[in-house]
Design a protein around this motif. Structure first.
Motif, short mmCIF file in Angstrom:
data_model
loop_
_atom_site.label_atom_id
_atom_site.label_comp_id
_atom_site.label_asym_id
_atom_site.label_seq_id
_atom_site.Cartn_x
_atom_site.Cartn_y
_atom_site.Cartn_z
N VAL A 1 0.84 -1.21 0.00
CA VAL A 1 0.00 0.00 0.00
C VAL A 1 0.87 1.26 0.00
CG1 VAL A 1 -1.66 1.36 1.32
CG2 VAL A 1 -1.96 -1.11 1.10
N VAL A 2 1.82 1.31 0.93
CA VAL A 2 2.67 2.49 1.05
C VAL A 2 3.54 2.64 -0.19
CG1 VAL A 2 4.50 3.58 2.39
CG2 VAL A 2 2.64 2.39 3.56
N GLY A 3 4.09 1.52 -0.69
CA GLY A 3 4.96 1.57 -1.85
C GLY A 3 4.24 2.04 -3.10
N VAL A 4 3.06 1.47 -3.35
CA VAL A 4 2.29 1.87 -4.54
C VAL A 4 1.87 3.33 -4.44
CG1 VAL A 4 0.13 1.48 -5.79
CG2 VAL A 4 1.51 -0.47 -5.06
N ALA A 5 1.44 3.75 -3.25
CA ALA A 5 1.06 5.16 -3.07
C ALA A 5 2.24 6.08 -3.34
CB ALA A 5 0.52 5.38 -1.65
N ALA A 6 3.41 5.72 -2.84
CA ALA A 6 4.59 6.55 -3.07
C ALA A 6 4.95 6.60 -4.55
CB ALA A 6 5.78 6.01 -2.26
N VAL A 7 4.85 5.47 -5.23
CA VAL A 7 5.16 5.43 -6.66
C VAL A 7 4.18 6.29 -7.45
CG1 VAL A 7 5.18 3.93 -8.70
CG2 VAL A 7 6.33 3.19 -6.62
N LEU A 8 2.89 6.22 -7.11
CA LEU A 8 1.90 7.03 -7.80
C LEU A 8 2.12 8.52 -7.58
CD1 LEU A 8 -1.47 5.08 -7.37
CD2 LEU A 8 -0.22 5.50 -9.47
N VAL A 9 2.50 8.89 -6.36
CA VAL A 9 2.78 10.30 -6.08
C VAL A 9 3.95 10.78 -6.92
CG1 VAL A 9 3.60 11.91 -4.32
CG2 VAL A 9 1.80 10.28 -3.75
N VAL A 10 5.01 9.97 -7.01
CA VAL A 10 6.17 10.35 -7.81
C VAL A 10 5.81 10.43 -9.29
CG1 VAL A 10 8.46 9.60 -8.57
CG2 VAL A 10 7.83 9.43 -6.16
N LEU A 11 5.03 9.45 -9.77
CA LEU A 11 4.63 9.47 -11.18
C LEU A 11 3.76 10.68 -11.49
CD1 LEU A 11 3.81 5.70 -11.86
CD2 LEU A 11 5.81 7.01 -12.64
N MET A 12 2.88 11.05 -10.55
CA MET A 12 2.06 12.25 -10.76
C MET A 12 2.94 13.49 -10.84
SD MET A 12 -1.42 11.87 -10.72
CE MET A 12 -2.15 13.19 -9.76
N PHE A 13 3.95 13.56 -9.97
CA PHE A 13 4.86 14.71 -10.00
C PHE A 13 5.59 14.79 -11.35
CE2 PHE A 13 9.23 16.23 -9.51
CZ PHE A 13 9.00 17.52 -9.08
N LEU A 14 6.11 13.66 -11.81
CA LEU A 14 6.82 13.64 -13.09
C LEU A 14 5.88 13.96 -14.25
CD1 LEU A 14 9.09 10.48 -12.61
CD2 LEU A 14 9.75 12.90 -12.44
#
Length: 342
Positions: free
Chosen positions: A198-211
């Protein structure tokens, strides 16, 4: 409360905050681009989780029939607009009304995979196009309306989707198998693999949104639409397609959130409403404009909920939603009132 209990509550707060953070990101994205407070965001979470549970049980999720019905209705509306002389982007229309429903039908009725990963992909393909289809049917005809009218439409759409959820999935809750069975013990604190997912996927999505928003042309176009819708239209940015894309991203985030929480808790047809409201509180902390502050607000909401469940479990929801009062009071003192630009 001792140190071990505090660590356990902190872990729960981080996991819950990660999900609320995804909700806040979706709500801020949709509001920034379209001025819509997308209350049905929580229903997409529940639909994603319950569709995954249906696929896991070998049943055909009723969201497939909802997707096909919305696709047919959208095609009819676009054809009517075209006959009246309006400009219709048939390529984008074909993607949402033909390509996605076709792929979803093949995956659900033809492939019927027993792989957990493939079932997750199928659920994402089912839920993601619901966002732009709902936008085209419910919100785009009112694109120039006030925020209040758009909010009323959101409340009505929420009621419709909750009713459909009860019709489709019944009153019984469902859970799905975890994506990871791992278990890690650190200093006496047990951390499950699903929590890390959960935490890993959320972090990845946040980074992808930023990029996406910082590096891609499409992301910059969405940011321009969010800053000034009229100016973006004058510069040649198709604001209608911006609405499609923002709702598609919101639906994708909602579906991913549903897949993440389904192994952790029993999901009912109306579970998504409270999750969406807590994401809305986090979005309000960010002023419905700032993604980083909204994510931080989500972590705050998660921690407040976790520790409130220990100290005053009967009032934990009240304490979480009370957080919005000082935030709104502070923003009322430091924000300049701006009239709708359209």
């Amino acid at each position: 409360m001792d140190f071990d209990i505090a660590l356990l509550l902190g872990q729960d707060g981080i996991v819950n905050g990660a999900v609320y953070g995804l909700m806040a990101l979706a709500l801020v994205l949709v509001f920034s681009v379209t001025r819509v407070i997308f209350i049905p965001q929580g229903e997409l979470v529940a639909f994603g989780a319950l569709s995954m549970a249906a696929l896991n049980a070998g049943r055909t999720p009723a969201t497939l029939w909802l997707l096909l019905a919305l696709a047919v209705a959208t095609l009819a509306v676009e054809g009517w607009r075209w006959k009246r002389g309006a400009t219709v982007d048939w390529k984008a229309t074909a993607v949402w009304t033909l390509a996605f429903p076709l792929v979803a039908s093949v995956l659900v009725l033809g492939v019927k995979s027993t792989s957990l990963a493939m079932q997750a992909v199928t659920a994402l393909v089912l839920i993601t196009p619901l966002g732009p289809l709902l936008y085209r049917l419910a919100y785009r005809p009112l694109a120039d309306a006030t925020v209040l009218i758009l909010l009323i439409v959101s409340v009505a759409l929420h009621g419709v989707l909750v009713g459909l959820g009860l019709l489709f999935f019944g009153a019984e809750g469902s859970r799905t198998p975890p994506f990871s069975e791992a278990r890690i013990d650190i200093g006496g604190l047990a951390i499950t693999g699903q929590s890390l997912v959960v935490v890993g996927v959320a972090a990845v999505l946040v980074v992808l949104m930023f990029l996406f928003f910082e590096r891609s042309i499409v992301g910059k176009a969405l940011r321009a639409t969010a800053m000034n819708r009229v100016g973006a239209r004058l510069m040649g940015i198709p604001t209608d397609l911006s609405g499609d894309l923002s709702f598609a991203l919101a639906a994708l985030i909602g579906a991913v959130s549903g897949l993440l929480i389904a192994p952790l808790t029993t999901v009912y047809y109306d579970t998504g409403f409270l999750i969406g409201l807590k994401g809305f509180v986090a979005a309000i902390v960010g002023g419905l404009a700032s993604y980083p502050i909204a994510v931080l607000g989500a972590l705050l909401v998660g921690q407040l909920e976790a520790f409130s469940s220990f100290w005053a479990s009967a009032f934990k929801e009240v304490l979480v939603f009370t957080l919005i009062i000082p935030v709104l009071w502070w923003r009322s003192l430091h924000s300049r009132h701006v009239e709708d630009e359209e």
